[in-house]
Design a protein around this motif. Structure first.
Motif, PDB file in Angstrom:
ATOM      1  N   THR A 186       3.753 -81.933  34.625  1.00 39.69           N
ATOM      2  CA  THR A 186       3.335 -80.741  33.889  1.00 39.69           C
ATOM      3  C   THR A 186       2.955 -79.591  34.811  1.00 39.69           C
ATOM      4  N   GLN A 187       2.555 -79.903  36.039  1.00 40.85           N
ATOM      5  CA  GLN A 187       2.155 -78.838  36.959  1.00 40.85           C
ATOM      6  C   GLN A 187       3.319 -77.913  37.293  1.00 40.85           C
ATOM      7  N   LEU A 188       4.534 -78.437  37.295  1.00 44.93           N
ATOM      8  CA  LEU A 188       5.700 -77.595  37.548  1.00 44.93           C
ATOM      9  C   LEU A 188       5.857 -76.534  36.461  1.00 44.93           C
ATOM     10  N   PHE A 189       5.633 -76.922  35.236  1.00 40.57           N
ATOM     11  CA  PHE A 189       5.795 -76.005  34.111  1.00 40.57           C
ATOM     12  C   PHE A 189       4.617 -75.043  34.002  1.00 40.57           C
ATOM     13  N   ASP A 190       3.426 -75.516  34.324  1.00 44.69           N
ATOM     14  CA  ASP A 190       2.265 -74.621  34.324  1.00 44.69           C
ATOM     15  C   ASP A 190       2.426 -73.510  35.353  1.00 44.69           C
ATOM     16  N   ALA A 191       3.085 -73.834  36.471  1.00 49.60           N
ATOM     17  CA  ALA A 191       3.285 -72.837  37.536  1.00 49.60           C
ATOM     18  C   ALA A 191       4.458 -71.914  37.254  1.00 49.60           C
ATOM     19  N   HIS A 192       5.262 -72.228  36.246  1.00 47.39           N
ATOM     20  CA  HIS A 192       6.453 -71.435  35.932  1.00 47.39           C
ATOM     21  C   HIS A 192       6.484 -71.207  34.418  1.00 47.39           C
ATOM     22  N   PRO A 193       5.673 -70.261  33.934  1.00 43.98           N
ATOM     23  CA  PRO A 193       5.479 -70.109  32.482  1.00 43.98           C
ATOM     24  C   PRO A 193       6.736 -69.706  31.722  1.00 43.98           C
ATOM     25  N   HIS A 194       7.656 -68.981  32.360  1.00 47.16           N
ATOM     26  CA  HIS A 194       8.882 -68.625  31.649  1.00 47.16           C
ATOM     27  C   HIS A 194       9.753 -69.863  31.424  1.00 47.16           C
ATOM     28  N   VAL A 195       9.766 -70.781  32.382  1.00 46.31           N
ATOM     29  CA  VAL A 195      10.515 -72.026  32.203  1.00 46.31           C
ATOM     30  C   VAL A 195       9.886 -72.840  31.074  1.00 46.31           C
ATOM     31  N   LYS A 196       8.575 -72.917  31.065  1.00 50.39           N
ATOM     32  CA  LYS A 196       7.892 -73.695  30.023  1.00 50.39           C
ATOM     33  C   LYS A 196       8.188 -73.126  28.634  1.00 50.39           C
ATOM     34  N   ALA A 197       8.062 -71.802  28.484  1.00 55.67           N
ATOM     35  CA  ALA A 197       8.297 -71.184  27.178  1.00 55.67           C
ATOM     36  C   ALA A 197       9.749 -71.342  26.740  1.00 55.67           C
ATOM     37  N   TRP A 198      10.662 -71.206  27.705  1.00 57.96           N
ATOM     38  CA  TRP A 198      12.094 -71.343  27.403  1.00 57.96           C
ATOM     39  C   TRP A 198      12.434 -72.757  26.958  1.00 57.96           C
ATOM     40  N   LEU A 199      11.936 -73.772  27.674  1.00 58.69           N
ATOM     41  CA  LEU A 199      12.248 -75.150  27.301  1.00 58.69           C
ATOM     42  C   LEU A 199      11.641 -75.479  25.940  1.00 58.69           C
ATOM     43  N   ASP A 200      10.428 -75.009  25.692  1.00 67.71           N
ATOM     44  CA  ASP A 200       9.824 -75.232  24.377  1.00 67.71           C
ATOM     45  C   ASP A 200      10.683 -74.608  23.272  1.00 67.71           C
ATOM     46  N   ALA A 201      11.194 -73.397  23.521  1.00 69.58           N
ATOM     47  CA  ALA A 201      12.020 -72.716  22.521  1.00 69.58           C
ATOM     48  C   ALA A 201      13.346 -73.443  22.315  1.00 69.58           C
ATOM     49  N   CYS A 202      13.942 -73.913  23.398  1.00 71.07           N
ATOM     50  CA  CYS A 202      15.192 -74.671  23.280  1.00 71.07           C
ATOM     51  C   CYS A 202      14.991 -75.920  22.435  1.00 71.07           C
ATOM     52  N   GLN A 203      13.893 -76.612  22.683  1.00 72.38           N
ATOM     53  CA  GLN A 203      13.664 -77.872  22.001  1.00 72.38           C
ATOM     54  C   GLN A 203      13.093 -77.693  20.596  1.00 72.38           C
ATOM     55  N   ALA A 204      12.779 -76.455  20.228  1.00 72.80           N
ATOM     56  CA  ALA A 204      12.364 -76.159  18.858  1.00 72.80           C
ATOM     57  C   ALA A 204      13.549 -75.848  17.949  1.00 72.80           C
ATOM     58  N   ARG A 205      14.746 -75.745  18.514  1.00 64.25           N
ATOM     59  CA  ARG A 205      15.921 -75.420  17.716  1.00 64.25           C
ATOM     60  C   ARG A 205      16.268 -76.598  16.798  1.00 64.25           C
ATOM     61  N   PRO A 206      16.689 -76.321  15.569  1.00 63.62           N
ATOM     62  CA  PRO A 206      17.020 -77.404  14.632  1.00 63.62           C
ATOM     63  C   PRO A 206      18.080 -78.365  15.168  1.00 63.62           C
ATOM     64  N   ALA A 207      19.068 -77.851  15.898  1.00 66.36           N
ATOM     65  CA  ALA A 207      20.127 -78.725  16.410  1.00 66.36           C
ATOM     66  C   ALA A 207      19.587 -79.701  17.443  1.00 66.36           C
ATOM     67  N   PHE A 208      18.641 -79.252  18.272  1.00 67.45           N
ATOM     68  CA  PHE A 208      18.016 -80.165  19.225  1.00 67.45           C
ATOM     69  C   PHE A 208      17.178 -81.200  18.479  1.00 67.45           C
ATOM     70  N   LYS A 209      16.387 -80.740  17.504  1.00 71.41           N
ATOM     71  CA  LYS A 209      15.519 -81.654  16.776  1.00 71.41           C
ATOM     72  C   LYS A 209      16.321 -82.734  16.058  1.00 71.41           C
ATOM     73  N   ALA A 210      17.474 -82.360  15.504  1.00 78.77           N
ATOM     74  CA  ALA A 210      18.313 -83.354  14.830  1.00 78.77           C
ATOM     75  C   ALA A 210      18.816 -84.395  15.822  1.00 78.77           C
ATOM     76  N   MET A 211      19.233 -83.931  16.998  1.00 80.37           N
ATOM     77  CA  MET A 211      19.687 -84.863  18.033  1.00 80.37           C
ATOM     78  C   MET A 211      18.540 -85.776  18.456  1.00 80.37           C
ATOM     79  N   TRP A 212      17.361 -85.215  18.661  1.00 79.75           N
ATOM     80  CA  TRP A 212      16.235 -86.000  19.171  1.00 79.75           C
ATOM     81  C   TRP A 212      15.741 -86.997  18.132  1.00 79.75           C
ATOM     82  N   GLN A 213      15.816 -86.626  16.868  1.00 75.43           N
ATOM     83  CA  GLN A 213      15.444 -87.573  15.816  1.00 75.43           C
ATOM     84  C   GLN A 213      16.368 -88.787  15.843  1.00 75.43           C
ATOM     85  N   ALA A 214      17.665 -88.550  16.038  1.00 79.93           N
ATOM     86  CA  ALA A 214      18.610 -89.664  16.135  1.00 79.93           C
ATOM     87  C   ALA A 214      18.329 -90.485  17.391  1.00 79.93           C
TER      88      ALA A 214
END
Length: 220
Positions: A186-214
């Motif tokens: 987690t320290q890598l993401f805390d030190a790079h807030p744009h990466v953290k926000a971007w990955l969170d946004a990517c993984q909030a997409r419905p298509a990602f969530k459907a894949m992850w649920q499977a």
């Protein structure tokens, strides 16, 4: 179109399935497990795996994922995604030669600069039991990844929060599916807030969530 995706969810096949979901592509999923996960890949009745003769006819390298797109077979997850995006077009695909080059560059960047170290963080901080973890690999990863993370962080800050083109594209999927392996650090993401926000946004997409649920529903 008849698209078949070979591979289990607990593999790099997640990248291809996520993209197929984003594109709204119908596909047949053929589960193929990694042979190393089986006590005896040669035992009678074992599931289809990466050393099975049936699968080796699809991919003689014996790795997942692979696709069969109307008889056209392709391997390597990042290349598969670039192919599917190019074939089906839309906003996820590169729009010109420059974006084509950037999409390839970012795929190679993720594979060469980040993936091995990110996987070591995933395995040796989270996935493996304590007796199998190697602290030296964690230390090496934590020493190596701040540089690439800084490159990505700056790119996202300058690119409207995306890897290329100021919009969500196949490049984001390919890079995000590598960077997520590093999430236990987690320290890598805390030190790079744009990466953290971007990955969170990517993984909030419905298509990602459907894949992850499977993926969560698949046997470990």
């Amino acid at each position: 179109m008849s698209l078949t995706i070979y591979g289990c969810y607990r593999s790099r096949a997640t990248r291809v399935i996520w993209l197929a979901n984003e594109l709204g592509l119908p596909f047949t999923h053929v589960p193929v497990i990694q042979a190393y996960r089986l006590p005896d890949p040669q035992a009678p009745g074992v599931p289809l795996h990466t050393r099975s003769a049936e699968f080796l006819r699809i991919n003689p390298n014996g790795h997942i994922p692979s696709i069969d797109d109307n008889g056209f077979k392709l391997h390597e997850s990042l290349a598969i995604n670039l192919y599917l995006a190019r074939k089906h077009g839309g906003p996820l695909a590169p729009q010109n030669a420059q974006e084509e080059g950037l999409a390839v560059m970012w795929a190679l960047w993720a594979a060469t600069e980040c993936e091995t170290h990110a996987l070591n963080l995933q395995f040796h901080l989270a996935a493996y039991p304590p007796e199998k973890r190697k602290p030296e690999l964690v230390e090496a990863a934590l020493a190596a990844l701040p540089g690439p993370f800084s490159v990505l962080d700056r790119t996202l800050a300058e690119g409207n929060g995306y890897v290329m083109g100021g919009r969500f594209t196949v490049a984001d999927i390919n890079v995000a599916e590598v960077i997520r392996y590093a999430k236990p650090a987690t320290q890598l993401f805390d030190a790079h807030p744009h990466v953290k926000a971007w990955l969170d946004a990517c993984q909030a997409r419905p298509a990602f969530k459907a894949m992850w649920q499977a993926r969560d529903a698949e046997a470990a």
